[in-house]
Design an enzyme around this catalytic site. Structure first.
Site: not given
Length: 340
Positions: A173, A192, A221, A247, A249, A273, A278, A310
């Protein structure tokens, strides 16, 4: 979809060649026809709109596999109940597996699999859409125009051209997000845990990314290292007026810390998002609720906050890939990558 208490259930046992009895929890209406078409009668499948929890796991009796989504309860107590019912497999219709207690599944001998990847462009495009909508105050502009208020006083935005965008996480992504922001003329900083060969990205430390970025977008993640990576301390390192997009978690961000950042002006824009709290809220209609989530309600008071429920994955292309890969996993358990 309306209140899931008015649940729907139907059987896809329309054909003869059944390989596995499976139950899909948290099934959305938009998935129905796609799932039945992808299944082609191969498996005996039952669909439920209810989420999986300690009360609803009883519907998995006499099934072989349980198919879940991100807001289902797949904690140890639920997994233990599923094991007692004879469940042998759990599939999540998502890439992330943070909602599943993998150790509990392993102890019970239940195999777990996820969707390895699906339309990363869907999430990447949604992240950029949130950023663009925030930068040009499109929600406020639309609301004003609908009541014939065409005043421009509070709608001044900014160009993305020449801005620095920091991408945290450059998997499928994050990598798909790079060419979109690059096409807007942005300088892109990347962080990263593994450096990869991605064009138009300057690899930097996380502290440098926080310090230099005008826009920060999260694509990692959720795990013990990334939980609350956006907090009071990291926000202090950022530019005044920074834009934060999430977008990934909800728990990547400590929401109370972003509220303080919004109040002080340190955070100039917030587009999410996903939301820390949630579960039990997103994917359902709560318009008639008398008591609403107080933190989310506070966030929604800010005109420089944009929240979507989401839905970044929710494109025709992504849905097709998700349902196709889910059925493929049911077809070929011996040949899929099992996470245990």
């Amino acid at each position: 979809m309306h209140n899931q208490l008015a649940s729907f259930e139907w059987s896809a046992t329309l054909y003869n060649s059944k390989f596995m009895k499976a139950i899909f929890y948290s099934t959305k209406l938009v998935e129905k026809n796609l799932l039945i078409k992808a299944n082609r009668g191969k498996h005996d499948i039952t669909f439920l709109s209810e989420t999986l929890n300690t009360d609803t796991c009883k519907y998995a009796k006499e099934k072989d596999a349980v198919i879940v989504f991100t807001n289902d309860d797949v904690t140890a107590p639920v997994i233990n109940k599923l094991a007692a019912l004879g469940i042998k497999y759990i599939v999540t219709r998502s890439v992330g597996m943070d909602h599943i207690n993998l150790e509990a599944a392993k102890k019970q001998g239940i195999k777990v699999a996820n969707i390895p990847a699906y339309s990363p462009q869907a999430i990447a495009e949604h992240a950029v859409a949130l950023a663009l909508a925030l930068s040009r105050h499109l929600i406020q502009a639309d609301q004003q125009c609908r009541v014939f208020n065409f005043c421009l006083d509070k709608l001044t935005g900014f160009n993305f051209y020449g801005k620095t965008v920091g991408l945290i996480g450059l998997g499928h992504i994050g990598a798909a997000t790079v060419p979109i922001f690059h096409g807007l003329g942005c300088k892109i900083l990347g962080y990263d845990t593994q450096t990869k060969d991605i064009k138009n990205v300057e690899w930097v430390s996380l502290d440098t990314l926080y310090r230099k970025s005008d826009v920060i977008s999260l694509h990692v993640p959720l795990n013990s290292e990334t939980r609350y990576m956006i907090n009071e301390n990291t926000i202090r390192k950022m530019k005044k007026g920074v834009m934060i997009i999430n977008t990934g978690r909800g728990d990547l961000i400590k929401t109370t810390a972003t509220l303080e950042g919004l109040k002080s002006g340190k955070i100039g824009y917030l587009g999410i998002d996903v939301y820390e709290f949630e579960k039990g809220l997103f994917f359902e209609d709560h318009e008639a609720d008398e008591v609403r989530d107080p933190i989310l309600s506070e966030l929604l008071k800010y005109p420089n906050v944009l929240i979507s429920p989401h839905q970044a994955f929710l494109t025709n292309e992504a849905l097709h890939e998700i349902v196709t890969q889910t059925i493929k996993i049911l077809n070929r358990w011996d040949r899929v990558s099992i996470k245990i």
